[in-house]
Design an enzyme around this catalytic site. Structure first.
Site, PDB file in Angstrom:
ATOM      1  N   ASP A 160       0.828  -1.209   0.000  1.00 28.08           N
ATOM      2  CA  ASP A 160       0.000   0.000   0.000  1.00 28.08           C
ATOM      3  C   ASP A 160       0.862   1.258   0.000  1.00 28.08           C
ATOM      4  O   ASP A 160       2.029   1.238   0.411  1.00 28.08           O
ATOM      5  CB  ASP A 160      -0.879   0.038   1.256  1.00 28.08           C
ATOM      6  CG  ASP A 160      -2.105  -0.837   1.136  1.00 28.08           C
ATOM      7  OD1 ASP A 160      -2.122  -1.724   0.263  1.00 28.08           O
ATOM      8  OD2 ASP A 160      -3.042  -0.647   1.933  1.00 28.08           O
ATOM      9  N   HIS A 210      -5.376   3.399  -4.836  1.00 27.69           N
ATOM     10  CA  HIS A 210      -5.460   3.510  -3.370  1.00 27.69           C
ATOM     11  C   HIS A 210      -5.970   4.895  -2.975  1.00 27.69           C
ATOM     12  O   HIS A 210      -5.595   5.419  -1.928  1.00 27.69           O
ATOM     13  CB  HIS A 210      -4.092   3.228  -2.754  1.00 27.69           C
ATOM     14  CG  HIS A 210      -4.129   2.868  -1.287  1.00 27.69           C
ATOM     15  ND1 HIS A 210      -5.091   2.049  -0.734  1.00 27.69           N
ATOM     16  CD2 HIS A 210      -3.310   3.218  -0.258  1.00 27.69           C
ATOM     17  CE1 HIS A 210      -4.863   1.907   0.555  1.00 27.69           C
ATOM     18  NE2 HIS A 210      -3.794   2.618   0.880  1.00 27.69           N
ATOM     19  N   HIS A 214      -5.860   9.372   0.449  1.00 30.03           N
ATOM     20  CA  HIS A 214      -5.696   8.411   1.543  1.00 30.03           C
ATOM     21  C   HIS A 214      -6.442   8.846   2.804  1.00 30.03           C
ATOM     22  O   HIS A 214      -5.867   9.003   3.879  1.00 30.03           O
ATOM     23  CB  HIS A 214      -4.214   8.193   1.859  1.00 30.03           C
ATOM     24  CG  HIS A 214      -3.951   6.898   2.589  1.00 30.03           C
ATOM     25  ND1 HIS A 214      -4.173   6.745   3.932  1.00 30.03           N
ATOM     26  CD2 HIS A 214      -3.486   5.701   2.163  1.00 30.03           C
ATOM     27  CE1 HIS A 214      -3.849   5.519   4.303  1.00 30.03           C
ATOM     28  NE2 HIS A 214      -3.434   4.858   3.241  1.00 30.03           N
ATOM     29  N   HIS A 317       3.315  -2.397   3.461  1.00 29.72           N
ATOM     30  CA  HIS A 317       3.342  -1.006   3.018  1.00 29.72           C
ATOM     31  C   HIS A 317       4.659  -0.625   2.356  1.00 29.72           C
ATOM     32  O   HIS A 317       5.731  -1.072   2.766  1.00 29.72           O
ATOM     33  CB  HIS A 317       3.095  -0.063   4.206  1.00 29.72           C
ATOM     34  CG  HIS A 317       1.715  -0.166   4.778  1.00 29.72           C
ATOM     35  ND1 HIS A 317       1.383  -1.099   5.725  1.00 29.72           N
ATOM     36  CD2 HIS A 317       0.581   0.534   4.523  1.00 29.72           C
ATOM     37  CE1 HIS A 317       0.099  -0.971   6.039  1.00 29.72           C
ATOM     38  NE2 HIS A 317      -0.406   0.015   5.321  1.00 29.72           N
TER      39      HIS A 317
END
Length: 440
Positions: A160, A210, A214, A317
């Protein structure tokens, strides 16, 4: 009548910091970085300071006015008539199929839902943040989220929060190990670090959305949620040359309303069932040993047969140098415990992860047999393949006058050699060809 104010489950609360301060520290943010000259840092350079020096990549700079403010909450860009028309169609569908479903919370997008906000304990909207629900009621006609891998003893591999400006060490490591992954890219990062975004596709990884900024998606209005997804999808198309058909909600925050908006943009929702919590290192007393133990818990499950009938999708991540190095340090242990480590789409035999039907990835059997090649053909995909379900117009085109479009296209062509030099590779023609076609 609505029930009492819900309490976040421990599993969900444990992931509430993966964006926020980490992302803010890494990104200098916004158009200010565009004023500096294009850097010349090859992919072999693994010095974080050198990699993260601000630079100007003119094709991205030329597109700035056609996108929301970088790191701001996304909304429809003024004058973007095609986006507005597409949203109108999607919004009508959402309101028809999910009447009365409204944003969660009191207007904040940070996960602080507000003391006056309440949500029924029956979870009518399959809200992940409330109950970790991933399978909407069949009456909604909304597909379930992808949460696990269908192949036994298979680690669903992804990252991510990319592209990270200092990711050369990680991407070089993956390249050296002939390992592909699913990369969930933030739209603002793509605009801030376009060369890094291009490397993800050039290296053969699967690129997914994504969101733009965020934040917690269920707190947004329909229009904001649409913009967070749409402009990220389009930024990836304009910069990288592909239009993703997958996305992951930041913090896992998704409900039926957001799932439906994403599906009408041809995107499948992917969450996870195991979390390394790698982002927590250095916060609230969390140490490297804690993160190592989180990895070990998943590895031990592989050894004791937990994954004999399926595989986990694991949350990792690209957020900072620690999380990337930690994965590199753990990779040999994961490989020893699991039969296979594959991108998420590969585990589902999704060979066309983009709306560009002429780009093909290997299926699961091909991948585990050693075929990692991405193939392209010159044939153009059909309009029905590229267009979102809710509209006939392609979601990757946008309004601009002919002179600015021509200038942007010329800028893409002129900068191809410079971008190739930075990456240390020859960028596939398909990526730049698609980018030029989109700009035009």
């Amino acid at each position: 009548m609505l029930g009492a104010v819900f309490v976040l489950l421990p599993l969900v609360a444990a992931h509430t910091g993966c964006g926020g301060q980490h992302i803010g520290r890494r990104n200098t943010g916004g158009p200010a970085i565009r004023s500096l000259e294009h850097r010349q840092v090859a992919s072999s350079n693994e010095d974080p300071a050198a990699q993260c020096a601000p630079y100007n990549y003119q094709p991205a700079t030329d597109l700035n006015s056609q996108f929301p403010t970088i790191w701001g909450t996304a909304d429809l860009v003024s004058g973007d008539t095609e986006a507005a028309a597409l949203f109108a169609q999607i919004n009508a569908t959402v309101n028809e199929r999910l009447p009365g479903v409204v944003p969660n919370g009191d207007g904040s997008h940070s996960g602080s839902w507000g003391s006056s906000f309440s949500y029924p304990s029956s979870d009518p909207n399959c809200w992940w943040t409330s109950t970790t629900c991933t399978t909407p009621n069949s009456s909604t006609g909304i597909a379930a989220d992808l949460t696990t891998m269908p192949e036994p003893e298979t680690w669903g591999f992804g990252f991510d929060d990319g592209p990270n400006c200092s990711h050369n060490a990680l991407y070089n490591f993956l390249q050296e190990n002939d390992q592909k992954a699913t990369m969930f890219y933030i739209g603002s990062n793509v605009m801030d670090w376009p060369i890094e975004a291009m490397r993800g596709a050039t290296d053969g990884h699967h690129i997914c959305v994504h969101t733009w900024s965020h934040q917690y998606m269920t707190s947004f209005s329909n229009q904001q949620a649409f913009a967070e997804l749409y402009y990220t999808q389009r930024a990836i198309k304009d910069i990288v040359g592909v239009t993703p058909k997958c996305w992951r909600p930041p913090y896992g925050d998704v409900d039926n309303r957001i799932r439906l908006i994403a599906s009408l943009l041809n995107m499948t929702t992917i969450v996870w069932d195991h979390d390394t919590n790698d982002w927590e290192e250095g916060t609230n007393g969390v140490t490297v040993d804690t993160i190592n133990a989180n990895y070990q818990t998943i590895i031990d499950k592989a050894k004791n047969g937990t994954f004999s009938t399926y595989g986990p999708i694991v949350l990792n991540h690209e957020i900072d140098n620690f999380t990337m190095q930690e994965m590199m340090d753990q990779y040999a242990n994961i490989k020893a415990a699991f039969k296979y480590i594959v991108p998420i789409a590969t585990g589902y035999n999704i060979t066309h992860p983009y709306m560009e039907a002429n780009i093909t990835y290997p299926d699961f059997n091909e991948y585990i047999a050693g075929d990692r090649n991405v193939t392209t053909t010159s044939a153009s995909p059909s309009a029905s393949t590229v267009a979102p379900k809710a509209a006939a117009a392609s979601n990757t085109s946008h309004a601009s006058n002919s002179s600015s479009s021509s200038a942007a296209a010329a800028s893409v062509t002129a900068n191809k050699s410079a971008a190739s030099a930075v990456l240390g590779v020859s960028l596939p023609a398909i990526l730049f060809g698609a980018a030029v076609a989109c700009i035009l």
